[in-house]
Scaffold this motif. Sequence first.
Motif, PDB file in Angstrom:
ATOM      1  N   ARG A 155       0.843  -1.195   0.000  1.00  0.00           N
ATOM      2  CA  ARG A 155       0.000   0.000   0.000  1.00  0.00           C
ATOM      3  C   ARG A 155       0.875   1.240   0.000  1.00  0.00           C
ATOM      4  N   LEU A 156       0.506   2.188  -0.821  1.00  0.00           N
ATOM      5  CA  LEU A 156       1.204   3.467  -0.886  1.00  0.00           C
ATOM      6  C   LEU A 156       0.183   4.579  -0.677  1.00  0.00           C
ATOM      7  N   THR A 157       0.322   5.313   0.424  1.00  0.00           N
ATOM      8  CA  THR A 157      -0.589   6.426   0.704  1.00  0.00           C
ATOM      9  C   THR A 157       0.089   7.732   0.332  1.00  0.00           C
ATOM     10  N   LEU A 158      -0.585   8.519  -0.465  1.00  0.00           N
ATOM     11  CA  LEU A 158      -0.060   9.780  -0.968  1.00  0.00           C
ATOM     12  C   LEU A 158      -0.883  10.946  -0.429  1.00  0.00           C
ATOM     13  N   THR A 159      -0.200  11.998  -0.020  1.00  0.00           N
ATOM     14  CA  THR A 159      -0.856  13.231   0.393  1.00  0.00           C
ATOM     15  C   THR A 159      -0.923  14.167  -0.800  1.00  0.00           C
ATOM     16  N   LEU A 160      -2.101  14.726  -1.067  1.00  0.00           N
ATOM     17  CA  LEU A 160      -2.307  15.585  -2.234  1.00  0.00           C
ATOM     18  C   LEU A 160      -2.388  17.046  -1.825  1.00  0.00           C
ATOM     19  N   GLN A 161      -1.762  17.896  -2.624  1.00  0.00           N
ATOM     20  CA  GLN A 161      -1.839  19.337  -2.451  1.00  0.00           C
ATOM     21  C   GLN A 161      -2.033  19.984  -3.814  1.00  0.00           C
ATOM     22  N   PRO A 162      -2.873  21.011  -3.912  1.00  0.00           N
ATOM     23  CA  PRO A 162      -3.046  21.693  -5.199  1.00  0.00           C
ATOM     24  C   PRO A 162      -1.718  22.280  -5.678  1.00  0.00           C
ATOM     25  N   ILE A 163      -1.518  22.245  -6.993  1.00  0.00           N
ATOM     26  CA  ILE A 163      -0.329  22.854  -7.577  1.00  0.00           C
ATOM     27  C   ILE A 163      -0.733  23.471  -8.915  1.00  0.00           C
ATOM     28  N   ARG A 164      -0.023  24.489  -9.324  1.00  0.00           N
ATOM     29  CA  ARG A 164      -0.346  25.185 -10.565  1.00  0.00           C
ATOM     30  C   ARG A 164       0.413  24.584 -11.734  1.00  0.00           C
ATOM     31  N   PHE A 165      -0.289  23.901 -12.613  1.00  0.00           N
ATOM     32  CA  PHE A 165       0.251  23.442 -13.889  1.00  0.00           C
ATOM     33  C   PHE A 165      -0.617  24.089 -14.958  1.00  0.00           C
ATOM     34  N   GLY A 166      -0.044  24.843 -15.875  1.00  0.00           N
ATOM     35  CA  GLY A 166      -0.848  25.459 -16.926  1.00  0.00           C
ATOM     36  C   GLY A 166      -1.659  26.623 -16.397  1.00  0.00           C
ATOM     37  N   GLY A 167      -2.720  26.987 -17.157  1.00  0.00           N
ATOM     38  CA  GLY A 167      -3.539  28.137 -16.828  1.00  0.00           C
ATOM     39  C   GLY A 167      -4.871  27.749 -16.233  1.00  0.00           C
ATOM     40  N   ALA A 168      -5.866  28.606 -16.459  1.00  0.00           N
ATOM     41  CA  ALA A 168      -7.172  28.428 -15.828  1.00  0.00           C
ATOM     42  C   ALA A 168      -7.884  27.166 -16.287  1.00  0.00           C
ATOM     43  N   GLU A 169      -7.570  26.673 -17.485  1.00  0.00           N
ATOM     44  CA  GLU A 169      -8.219  25.471 -17.986  1.00  0.00           C
ATOM     45  C   GLU A 169      -7.405  24.220 -17.704  1.00  0.00           C
ATOM     46  N   SER A 170      -6.593  24.270 -16.663  1.00  0.00           N
ATOM     47  CA  SER A 170      -5.889  23.089 -16.170  1.00  0.00           C
ATOM     48  C   SER A 170      -6.104  23.003 -14.670  1.00  0.00           C
ATOM     49  N   THR A 171      -6.106  21.791 -14.155  1.00  0.00           N
ATOM     50  CA  THR A 171      -6.170  21.575 -12.715  1.00  0.00           C
ATOM     51  C   THR A 171      -5.189  20.481 -12.371  1.00  0.00           C
ATOM     52  N   ALA A 172      -4.497  20.619 -11.244  1.00  0.00           N
ATOM     53  CA  ALA A 172      -3.430  19.668 -10.934  1.00  0.00           C
ATOM     54  C   ALA A 172      -3.241  19.532  -9.431  1.00  0.00           C
ATOM     55  N   ALA A 173      -2.641  18.422  -9.040  1.00  0.00           N
ATOM     56  CA  ALA A 173      -2.301  18.180  -7.640  1.00  0.00           C
ATOM     57  C   ALA A 173      -0.953  17.491  -7.558  1.00  0.00           C
ATOM     58  N   ARG A 174      -0.210  17.854  -6.531  1.00  0.00           N
ATOM     59  CA  ARG A 174       1.051  17.199  -6.208  1.00  0.00           C
ATOM     60  C   ARG A 174       0.779  16.084  -5.207  1.00  0.00           C
ATOM     61  N   MET A 175       1.463  14.947  -5.351  1.00  0.00           N
ATOM     62  CA  MET A 175       1.268  13.809  -4.461  1.00  0.00           C
ATOM     63  C   MET A 175       2.611  13.402  -3.868  1.00  0.00           C
ATOM     64  N   ASP A 176       2.634  13.206  -2.550  1.00  0.00           N
ATOM     65  CA  ASP A 176       3.867  12.829  -1.873  1.00  0.00           C
ATOM     66  C   ASP A 176       3.629  11.683  -0.911  1.00  0.00           C
ATOM     67  N   GLY A 177       4.558  10.728  -0.878  1.00  0.00           N
ATOM     68  CA  GLY A 177       4.481   9.616   0.053  1.00  0.00           C
ATOM     69  C   GLY A 177       5.814   8.916   0.128  1.00  0.00           C
ATOM     70  N   LYS A 178       5.864   7.820   0.913  1.00  0.00           N
ATOM     71  CA  LYS A 178       7.078   7.011   1.029  1.00  0.00           C
ATOM     72  C   LYS A 178       6.715   5.546   0.928  1.00  0.00           C
ATOM     73  N   LEU A 179       7.593   4.803   0.268  1.00  0.00           N
ATOM     74  CA  LEU A 179       7.412   3.363   0.137  1.00  0.00           C
ATOM     75  C   LEU A 179       8.757   2.701   0.367  1.00  0.00           C
ATOM     76  N   SER A 180       8.829   1.834   1.379  1.00  0.00           N
ATOM     77  CA  SER A 180      10.087   1.178   1.747  1.00  0.00           C
ATOM     78  C   SER A 180      11.194   2.196   1.994  1.00  0.00           C
TER      79      SER A 180
END
Length: 236
Positions: A155-180
């Motif tokens: 199992r890999l659990t990722l924490t999501l945070q909004p991030i800016r990729f592109g302009g108003a017609e894009s939506t994005a999130a950054r994901m961070d976690g650890k595995l082993s």
Amino acid sequence: MLGTRRRHGVTRARTVCTAVLLAAAVGLGGTATAGGAAAATGTARAGSGEPVPGPAELKAALLTSADTGLRGSTSSGGGGGGGGGISGCAALEKVLVAPGGPRSQEADFSGGQTGPLLSEELTSAPSARQTAVFTQTKKALASCHKLTLTGGSTRLTLTLQPIRFGGAESTAARMDGKLSGVQVNGYLAFGHVGPVLINYSFFQFGNGSSQLASGLYQKAVDKVRHVVAGGGGTPV
């Protein structure tokens, strides 16, 4: 050079992300496609007379190994339908596991044992429908703060945070976690260029910089605009 334990952790992280996200398909899939009758290879027209790109045009608009510098492959019909393996955010789960459709093309890329991994899916339908799907996807992504990927007993659990990729017609999130003990950093991004939706995922290991992911996403958007929209379409 990575030690044996660290190398194993990176390989395991790559295996989980590949199996759950790339093979099981992070994709808008069926929620974004125009229906079975739209499987022709050329450009069709919506009821309003709007051109709707077919699979051949979508394939030409995908990133390639030459664009990314990574080994890659393409497939028709998109992914989706992978079912389990993704949990923790019901609204986003529905987006990520939706089945692919006839008007979709996908490309997957790998940088080798330690990544990065990149997946891009393009789907086409009349612009009004794509706008509605994009709005729904944007809300789903904004509502998600954690996502868990499961591959076998891992199992890999990722924490999501909004991030800016592109302009108003894009939506994005950054994901961070650890595995082993290995840092896993990823990005989900969705873009809307007229009748085409872009579904983009990127994973890397032991690296937390967004520079490469952001740059390749912008390259994906620019290529869709150039190949499919002829330089126009909805701005991203």
